[in-house]
Design a protein around this motif. Structure first.
Motif, PDB file in Angstrom:
ATOM      1  N   MET A 145      -5.893  -1.933  -5.116  1.00  4.01           N
ATOM      2  CA  MET A 145      -7.264  -1.573  -4.762  1.00  4.01           C
ATOM      3  C   MET A 145      -7.276  -0.132  -4.266  1.00  4.01           C
ATOM      4  SD  MET A 145      -8.897  -4.518  -5.192  1.00  4.01           S
ATOM      5  CE  MET A 145     -10.440  -4.347  -4.315  1.00  4.01           C
ATOM      6  N   THR A 146      -8.360   0.585  -4.572  1.00  4.21           N
ATOM      7  CA  THR A 146      -8.555   1.928  -4.018  1.00  4.21           C
ATOM      8  C   THR A 146      -9.831   1.993  -3.196  1.00  4.21           C
ATOM      9  OG1 THR A 146      -9.628   2.670  -6.065  1.00  4.21           O
ATOM     10  CG2 THR A 146      -7.259   3.109  -5.832  1.00  4.21           C
ATOM     11  N   GLY A 153       0.823  -1.201   0.000  1.00  2.00           N
ATOM     12  CA  GLY A 153       0.000   0.000   0.000  1.00  2.00           C
ATOM     13  C   GLY A 153       0.853   1.245   0.000  1.00  2.00           C
ATOM     14  N   VAL A 154       0.282   2.314  -0.519  1.00  6.53           N
ATOM     15  CA  VAL A 154       0.932   3.622  -0.508  1.00  6.53           C
ATOM     16  C   VAL A 154      -0.146   4.675  -0.739  1.00  6.53           C
ATOM     17  CG1 VAL A 154       1.498   3.661  -2.995  1.00  6.53           C
ATOM     18  CG2 VAL A 154       2.904   4.952  -1.375  1.00  6.53           C
ATOM     19  N   VAL A 189      -5.367   9.786  -3.192  1.00  5.97           N
ATOM     20  CA  VAL A 189      -5.677   8.370  -3.389  1.00  5.97           C
ATOM     21  C   VAL A 189      -4.742   7.517  -2.541  1.00  5.97           C
ATOM     22  CG1 VAL A 189      -5.707   6.495  -5.087  1.00  5.97           C
ATOM     23  CG2 VAL A 189      -6.487   8.764  -5.744  1.00  5.97           C
ATOM     24  N   SER A 190      -5.305   6.461  -1.961  1.00 12.42           N
ATOM     25  CA  SER A 190      -4.512   5.454  -1.266  1.00 12.42           C
ATOM     26  C   SER A 190      -4.716   4.120  -1.972  1.00 12.42           C
ATOM     27  CB  SER A 190      -4.947   5.321   0.192  1.00 12.42           C
ATOM     28  OG  SER A 190      -4.607   6.465   0.915  1.00 12.42           O
ATOM     29  N   TYR A 191      -3.618   3.481  -2.313  1.00 11.06           N
ATOM     30  CA  TYR A 191      -3.656   2.139  -2.892  1.00 11.06           C
ATOM     31  C   TYR A 191      -3.407   1.166  -1.762  1.00 11.06           C
ATOM     32  CZ  TYR A 191      -2.883   4.875  -7.113  1.00 11.06           C
ATOM     33  OH  TYR A 191      -2.974   5.798  -8.107  1.00 11.06           O
ATOM     34  N   ASP A 192      -4.199   0.104  -1.704  1.00  5.30           N
ATOM     35  CA  ASP A 192      -3.989  -0.888  -0.659  1.00  5.30           C
ATOM     36  C   ASP A 192      -4.268  -2.278  -1.197  1.00  5.30           C
ATOM     37  OD1 ASP A 192      -6.765  -1.054  -0.703  1.00  5.30           O
ATOM     38  OD2 ASP A 192      -7.047  -0.069   1.211  1.00  5.30           O
TER      39      ASP A 192
END
Length: 176
Positions: free
Chosen positions: A100-101, A68-69, A76-79
């Motif tokens: 995934m967002t 994740g970042v 936006v956060s990607y996980d």
């Protein structure tokens, strides 16, 4: 994490690497906080880089899990990121990449990253987006679904495909 160096003739290299659960958060302090935050996940890798410096060959496997970042500029956060890849000569073959967002906001991709030249790798990636959040910034909020292809060098990529843009809010002249 274990790294080994083999001594060989002049101008050759032999590097082996292995990690079974390397924590990516170790790299958080290296990221500019206005660009990326909250780096997370684990790396597993097992491989070798060998050959002449001008003709090195990489072999092995690598995977990222629970990656994740957050990208503050996009909001936006990607996980729940996953990557399964294989080093094959001068290529990194991406067998599966998933980001995934949100619960049902997903990007899935596969393809090849050409590692030569190393300072400007070539891309051949195909991706499917499903309500994937593109931006959630104060000036643009939107998601997209569809199929895209990313090709070319990292410094001059080309993105083609067909996407449907989800509900979009565009704010002009100030923040929302």
């Amino acid at each position: 994490v274990r790294v080994g160096v083999e001594h060989a003739t002049v101008d050759t290299l032999g590097i082996t690497f292995r990690a079974d659960s390397f924590n990516l958060s170790l790299f958080r302090p290296l990221l500019p906080p206005d660009v990326a935050t909250d780096l997370a996940g684990t790396l597993a890798a097992d491989g070798r880089i060998a050959g002449r410096l001008d003709a090195r060959v990489a072999t092995g496997t690598l995977s990222f899990s629970r990656a994740g970042v957050a990208l503050p500029g996009l909001g936006v956060s990607y996980d729940r990121g996953e990557l399964i890849g294989r080093l094959d000569g001068e290529e990194l073959r991406i067998e599966r990449l998933r980001l995934m967002t949100g619960k049902k906001q997903e990007l899935e991709a596969q393809g090849v990253i050409h590692l030569k030249p190393l300072n400007d790798p070539g891309l051949e990636l195909d991706a499917r987006l499903t309500d994937f959040l593109i931006s959630n910034s104060p000036t643009l909020r939107t998601s997209a679904s569809g199929d895209v292809r990313l090709i070319g060098a990292v410094h001059a990529p080309s993105l083609t495909g067909a996407v449907t843009v989800g509900p979009t809010d565009l704010f002009v002249g100030g923040e929302a």
